[in-house]
Design a protein around this motif. Structure first.
Motif, PDB file in Angstrom:
ATOM      1  N   UNK A  41       0.814  -1.348   0.060  1.00  0.00           N
ATOM      2  CA  UNK A  41       0.023  -0.034  -0.072  1.00  0.00           C
ATOM      3  C   UNK A  41       0.759   1.226  -0.036  1.00  0.00           C
ATOM      4  N   UNK A  42       1.866   1.257   0.848  1.00  0.00           N
ATOM      5  CA  UNK A  42       2.904   2.372   0.812  1.00  0.00           C
ATOM      6  C   UNK A  42       3.409   2.847  -0.600  1.00  0.00           C
ATOM      7  N   UNK A  43       3.990   1.674  -1.139  1.00  0.00           N
ATOM      8  CA  UNK A  43       4.730   1.501  -2.122  1.00  0.00           C
ATOM      9  C   UNK A  43       3.706   2.117  -3.326  1.00  0.00           C
ATOM     10  N   UNK A  44       2.496   1.573  -3.339  1.00  0.00           N
ATOM     11  CA  UNK A  44       1.602   2.191  -4.346  1.00  0.00           C
ATOM     12  C   UNK A  44       1.164   3.612  -4.109  1.00  0.00           C
ATOM     13  N   UNK A  45       1.196   4.084  -3.041  1.00  0.00           N
ATOM     14  CA  UNK A  45       0.849   5.583  -2.530  1.00  0.00           C
ATOM     15  C   UNK A  45       2.121   6.454  -3.248  1.00  0.00           C
ATOM     16  N   UNK A  46       3.180   5.824  -2.807  1.00  0.00           N
ATOM     17  CA  UNK A  46       4.433   6.595  -3.342  1.00  0.00           C
ATOM     18  C   UNK A  46       4.391   6.735  -4.749  1.00  0.00           C
ATOM     19  N   UNK A  47       4.302   5.483  -5.367  1.00  0.00           N
ATOM     20  CA  UNK A  47       4.255   5.419  -6.825  1.00  0.00           C
ATOM     21  C   UNK A  47       3.273   6.398  -7.522  1.00  0.00           C
ATOM     22  N   UNK A  48       2.179   6.457  -7.012  1.00  0.00           N
ATOM     23  CA  UNK A  48       1.028   7.455  -7.495  1.00  0.00           C
ATOM     24  C   UNK A  48       1.427   9.006  -7.068  1.00  0.00           C
TER      25      UNK A  48
END
Length: 102
Positions: A41-48
């Motif tokens: 979830x954290x990686x997806x948020x950072x990527x977005x």
């Protein structure tokens, strides 16, 4: 940890031990899964947050052709990638690459 002697345990004791092991594994795997889902979830948020629409493949501009087949003008080659058969045949028959330049 005390040493267990499985040969001396009866079926009911072994089954109870089996159920305890399954429960312990379930708890540990659930905890691990929660940690990994949180990281994802954290990686997806950072990527977005970095670049909206970054999941799309970057489109490169079209490369213009540099060579044309004189016998079939619809066949062109940009000079990149695998050499087309018509160029290979022309070079094998003694032609030069510069002869086919557009």
């Amino acid at each position: 940890m005390k040493q267990l002697r499985f040969e001396q345990m009866d079926t009911e004791e072994l089954w109870a031990l089996h159920l305890r092991v399954l429960q312990a594994l379930d708890e540990k795997l659930s905890a691990e899964k929660a940690v990994l889902e949180q990281r994802l979830k954290q990686l997806r948020e950072r990527s977005a947050a970095r670049a909206p629409g970054a999941s799309e493949v970057r489109k490169y501009p079209a490369v213009l052709p540099k060579y044309r087949n004189p016998s079939d003008p619809s066949e062109t080659w940009s000079g990149r990638g695998k050499t087309p058969r018509w160029i290979m045949a022309a070079l094998a028959s003694g032609g030069k690459l510069g002869d086919y330049k557009i």
